[in-house]
Design a protein around this motif. Structure first.
Motif, PDB file in Angstrom:
ATOM      1  N   THR A 164      15.551   8.040  13.374  1.00 58.58           N
ATOM      2  CA  THR A 164      16.275   7.398  12.450  1.00 58.58           C
ATOM      3  C   THR A 164      17.475   6.553  12.761  1.00 58.58           C
ATOM      4  OG1 THR A 164      17.687   9.645  12.479  1.00 58.58           O
ATOM      5  CG2 THR A 164      16.241   9.221  10.989  1.00 58.58           C
ATOM      6  N   GLY A 165      17.799   6.747  13.744  1.00 62.68           N
ATOM      7  CA  GLY A 165      18.385   5.999  14.777  1.00 62.68           C
ATOM      8  C   GLY A 165      19.678   6.607  14.876  1.00 62.68           C
ATOM      9  N   LEU A 217       6.974  -0.377  21.433  1.00 63.52           N
ATOM     10  CA  LEU A 217       7.341  -0.184  19.455  1.00 63.52           C
ATOM     11  C   LEU A 217       8.050   1.031  19.494  1.00 63.52           C
ATOM     12  CD1 LEU A 217       4.826  -1.316  18.965  1.00 63.52           C
ATOM     13  CD2 LEU A 217       3.743   0.583  18.396  1.00 63.52           C
ATOM     14  N   TYR A 218       8.665   1.857  20.042  1.00 62.83           N
ATOM     15  CA  TYR A 218       9.577   2.669  18.884  1.00 62.83           C
ATOM     16  C   TYR A 218      11.050   2.272  19.071  1.00 62.83           C
ATOM     17  CZ  TYR A 218       5.131   5.512  17.897  1.00 62.83           C
ATOM     18  OH  TYR A 218       3.630   5.370  17.513  1.00 62.83           O
ATOM     19  N   ASN A 219      11.003   1.906  20.633  1.00 61.95           N
ATOM     20  CA  ASN A 219      12.536   1.804  20.809  1.00 61.95           C
ATOM     21  C   ASN A 219      13.664   1.194  19.731  1.00 61.95           C
ATOM     22  OD1 ASN A 219      15.179   2.199  22.196  1.00 61.95           O
ATOM     23  ND2 ASN A 219      14.679  -0.544  22.241  1.00 61.95           N
ATOM     24  N   ASP A 220      12.494  -1.019  19.627  1.00 65.67           N
ATOM     25  CA  ASP A 220      13.070  -1.057  19.347  1.00 65.67           C
ATOM     26  C   ASP A 220      13.362  -0.742  17.464  1.00 65.67           C
ATOM     27  OD1 ASP A 220      13.225  -2.462  21.090  1.00 65.67           O
ATOM     28  OD2 ASP A 220      11.883  -4.319  21.247  1.00 65.67           O
ATOM     29  N   GLU A 221      12.431  -0.792  16.886  1.00 65.84           N
ATOM     30  CA  GLU A 221      12.150  -0.248  15.525  1.00 65.84           C
ATOM     31  C   GLU A 221      13.354   0.574  15.670  1.00 65.84           C
ATOM     32  OE1 GLU A 221      10.655  -0.969  13.241  1.00 65.84           O
ATOM     33  OE2 GLU A 221      10.714   1.065  11.592  1.00 65.84           O
ATOM     34  N   MET A 222      13.847   1.958  16.243  1.00 62.53           N
ATOM     35  CA  MET A 222      14.711   2.551  16.357  1.00 62.53           C
ATOM     36  C   MET A 222      16.227   1.595  16.223  1.00 62.53           C
ATOM     37  SD  MET A 222      17.627   3.803  17.690  1.00 62.53           S
ATOM     38  CE  MET A 222      17.284   3.475  19.638  1.00 62.53           C
ATOM     39  N   GLU A 223      16.049   0.971  16.915  1.00 59.31           N
ATOM     40  CA  GLU A 223      17.398  -0.265  17.219  1.00 59.31           C
ATOM     41  C   GLU A 223      17.077  -0.870  15.257  1.00 59.31           C
ATOM     42  OE1 GLU A 223      18.772  -2.124  20.621  1.00 59.31           O
ATOM     43  OE2 GLU A 223      17.010  -1.120  21.532  1.00 59.31           O
ATOM     44  N   SER A 224      16.602  -1.558  14.963  1.00 58.21           N
ATOM     45  CA  SER A 224      16.946  -1.951  14.080  1.00 58.21           C
ATOM     46  C   SER A 224      17.230  -0.910  12.541  1.00 58.21           C
ATOM     47  CB  SER A 224      14.828  -2.450  13.838  1.00 58.21           C
ATOM     48  OG  SER A 224      14.293  -1.326  12.979  1.00 58.21           O
ATOM     49  N   GLY A 243       9.514  -7.797  14.592  1.00 60.65           N
ATOM     50  CA  GLY A 243       8.479  -7.346  14.254  1.00 60.65           C
ATOM     51  C   GLY A 243       8.486  -5.242  14.449  1.00 60.65           C
ATOM     52  N   THR A 244      10.308  -5.219  13.233  1.00 59.03           N
ATOM     53  CA  THR A 244      10.361  -4.417  13.371  1.00 59.03           C
ATOM     54  C   THR A 244      10.742  -4.214  11.642  1.00 59.03           C
ATOM     55  OG1 THR A 244      13.148  -5.135  13.168  1.00 59.03           O
ATOM     56  CG2 THR A 244      11.956  -4.286  15.031  1.00 59.03           C
ATOM     57  N   THR A 245      10.715  -3.246  11.326  1.00 58.37           N
ATOM     58  CA  THR A 245      10.575  -2.968   9.432  1.00 58.37           C
ATOM     59  C   THR A 245      12.257  -3.067   8.953  1.00 58.37           C
ATOM     60  OG1 THR A 245      12.068  -0.339   9.869  1.00 58.37           O
ATOM     61  CG2 THR A 245       8.813  -1.044   9.880  1.00 58.37           C
ATOM     62  N   HIS A 246      13.220  -3.644   9.761  1.00 57.10           N
ATOM     63  CA  HIS A 246      14.144  -3.901   9.556  1.00 57.10           C
ATOM     64  C   HIS A 246      14.410  -4.739   9.665  1.00 57.10           C
ATOM     65  CE1 HIS A 246      13.913   0.850   7.915  1.00 57.10           C
ATOM     66  NE2 HIS A 246      15.241   0.801   7.658  1.00 57.10           N
TER      67      HIS A 246
END
Lengths: 84, 209, 362
Positions: free
Chosen positions: C229-230, C262-269, C323-326
């Motif tokens: 959830t960041g 994968l997970y860090n950049d996604e978390m930041e977005s 390449g992030t969902t947000h």
């Protein structure tokens, strides 16, 4: 096969420092990564890769492959039997 | 600022607020302490010794109940030691030089601040975290950090000196001193109080007791 | 609350793409990355990519620290460096790692004292990948609330088998140069560097930025996996904006952590979207320098200062497609743009997140 499973349980306890567990407390079909089972996490999954490599000379290139293999002692033993 | 509660763990004894709470007989004193505190937290076994000491110390402190009363963001964690993660560093090096493969579960503990992460996870503390390295237990360093926290509006800090070192002969030197500080009291200095507590607890928790 | 002004100016910057701040700026403008292939560098002789310094002799950590301090001495007089009103803060995850099992921080204390003549006790921050930002926030606290005039913050880490094998064991290394926030990202590239920022109460005559505020927060979720959830980053950003007492619409640019996993950049977005900052131009510098661990927060703040000084945003090297969902507004090419206020973020092992805000000094 059952001997392999017992060995695996001891190796899991040792590799993951699950000091208070005995091999008898791990059922063959217990889901290792769910809270109802042993509640292991992503780092433990990587330790399984090390365990397979160190003890059975089996390599898993992609950790995501591990999910099904590491589901339970049964699935682990199957994988080892088929591949070694 | 004022120390509300404090505790000290060594391989010989656990001291809480000036009183020896347990003495340890087992070589695996961390496991012995875990059982004495009747803790049920299986993750404990997977932790490095720094995290284990910190987790146990907080369980001891919690007997004073203070620690249950904080909002999730309220408590600031200020921790320090002198040997960083040397103990786990040595084990990790051993995993790839002697045992066969670099161990991921050891590698993640080769940072001293992982212990504050473990405390945050167990107690759902989202507040500020700092981990500092000092050549010895440094009361002035804690006093400075406490003063800064106070000036920025913090009300309580949980501080700790948690150290674990492998000596040349393979023996371990370990100690964990935690103290909960209220920042809204009048005293602007806390160094002397901390120095006195540290000395007293070190004495109480040595083999001779 | 008392809030005295604090200013950051360039100390120095030693990296694989430049010795000194100017050389680094030129290399960034040219688009030169320090990341190269290193055949057989892995534990099983894998071909990893990382950004390594050449020309470090003997103990590579000590050599890098001395090189940086020598460059610092060119721009700062010995009367400032050795003053009892000057404090040194070191930000490093592993220090002189080659010295294990002996004290990894002992040589830093000796070298800094010998090279600068400063005899104050060295403050050492070792908070994993957020060390640099924590060290800058701590420096500001020492200036505002303790009796110092100048705080010199040194961020430094070197590449070692230890750290390389460790990230390899976590399957966190990319077999290509790192691609932060890209859809094809595969993990991190390591790097090594030393950056120095000089923080002062007085506004210096040379270029400086003003520090507006900073904060840290823990995810309270997992020691190595980023929060889904960041949470910690979201809280640290909000707290920083609140402390800085600015409107978030005035932020012109975000210097993100962007490790390329994968997970860090996604978390930041996720965190940036929760804070409603997704339309602000953002980059990660890991494509130039790799992940320099304890140095990252310092060197990335130096580049943010360069962006403010020259009104120039630096490209997010290695990026092709989000390449992030947000959504995020990634800086895809180096471009002139008005930049006054910059948010710098960092996230790391132990669930830590740290953030700071700087602004062009008036």
């Amino acid at each position: 096969m059952s001997e392999l499973k017992e060995t695996l349980k001891a190796q899991i306890i040792n590799q993951l420092s699950l000091e208070d567990l005995t091999p008898a407390a791990i059922a063959d079909d217990m889901p290792l990564f769910s809270e109802e089972g042993l509640g292991l996490d992503s780092i433990d999954a990587l330790e399984f890769i090390v365990l397979l490599e160190s003890n059975y000379a089996l390599k898993i290139a992609d950790p995501s492959q591990g999910r099904e293999i590491f589901h339970s002692v049964n699935t682990l033993a199957d994988f080892i039997e088929k591949n070694r | 600022m004022k120390v509300l509660a404090s505790c000290f763990l060594s391989p010989f004894a656990a001291v809480l607020n000036g009183t020896v709470k347990f003495q340890f007989q087992d070589d695996n004193w961390l496991k012995e302490c875990y059982h004495k505190l009747m803790l049920d937290y299986p993750k404990f076994y997977k932790m490095d010794d720094l995290s284990k000491m910190a987790i146990l110390s907080v369980e001891l402190l919690k007997e004073n109940a203070y620690l249950n009363n904080f909002n999730k963001d309220e408590l600031e964690l200020i921790f320090a030691n002198s040997n960083a993660s040397q103990h786990t560093d040595v084990k990790f090096i051993d995993s790839y030089t002697n045992i066969g493969n670099p161990s991921p579960s050891l590698f993640v503990y080769t940072l001293p601040n992982i212990l504050t992460g473990e405390l945050a996870i167990k107690h759902k503390w989202y507040g500020e975290n700092t981990f500092l390295i000092a050549s010895k237990f440094d009361t002035q360093l804690f006093e400075n950090k406490l003063k800064h926290a106070q000036m920025k509006g913090a009300k309580h800090c949980l501080c700790g000196w948690v150290d674990s070192k492998v000596e040349k002969n393979g023996t371990l030197t370990q100690e964990s001193f935690l103290f909960l500080v209220a920042l809204n009291e009048e005293n602007s200095t806390i160094s002397e109080e901390l120095e006195a507590l540290f000395k007293k607890y070190k004495y109480l928790s040595t083999e001779k007791v | 609350m008392m809030k005295n002004n604090v200013y950051f100016s360039y100390g120095t910057f030693v990296s694989p793409i430049g010795i000194g701040v100017d050389q680094n700026f030129e290399a960034l403008k040219e688009g030169n990355s320090g990341i190269q292939a290193h055949p057989s560098s892995g534990f099983n002789n894998e071909n990893w990519f990382f950004a390594q310094l050449n020309n470090l002799e003997g103990n590579r950590y000590d050599s890098l620290l001395k090189t940086a301090l020598n460059d610092l001495k060119v721009n700062y007089s010995s009367s400032i460096l050795s003053s009892s009103k000057t404090l040194f803060i070191l930000s490093s995850t592993k220090g002189n790692i080659y010295n294990l099992p002996e004290d990894v921080f002992a040589s830093s204390r000796i070298i800094i004292q010998q090279e600068t003549g400063n005899s104050n006790e060295l403050i050492i921050v070792s908070n994993a990948c957020i060390s640099g930002v924590i060290a800058l926030n701590t420096a500001t606290d020492f200036l505002r609330y303790s009796d110092y005039e100048t705080v010199i913050v040194i961020g430094i880490d070197v590449i070692s088998d230890f750290v390389l094998y460790g990230f390899q064991s976590l399957y966190a290394l990319s077999d290509q140069p790192v691609q932060p926030f890209d859809k094809d990202r595969k993990g991190i590239s390591l790097g090594e560097a030393c950056g120095i920022i000089v923080a002062t109460k007085e506004k210096p005559t040379s270029f400086s930025v003003e520090y507006l505020g900073g904060a840290s927060s823990n995810d309270a979720n997992h020691i190595s996996g980023p929060s889904r959830t960041g949470e910690g980053l979201y809280r640290a950003i909000n707290k920083t904006i609140e402390r800085a007492a600015i409107d978030k619409s005035s932020i012109d640019f975000i210097s993100a952590h962007g490790t390329g996993t994968l997970y860090n950049d996604e978390m930041e977005s996720i965190a940036f979207n929760r804070c409603d900052l997704q339309s602000i131009p953002i980059n990660s510098l890991k494509g130039f320098y790799g992940h320099t661990l304890g140095a990252a927060g310092i060197i990335e703040t130096i580049v943010s200062m360069l962006s403010i000084e020259h009104q120039l945003l630096i490209e997010n090297k290695g990026f092709n497609e989000l390449g992030t969902t947000h959504s995020l507004n990634i800086v895809t090419k180096t471009q002139q743009q008005p930049v006054k206020t910059v948010l710098k973020t960092a996230s790391g092992f132990g669930g830590g997140n740290a953030v700071l805000l700087i602004q062009a000094a008036v």
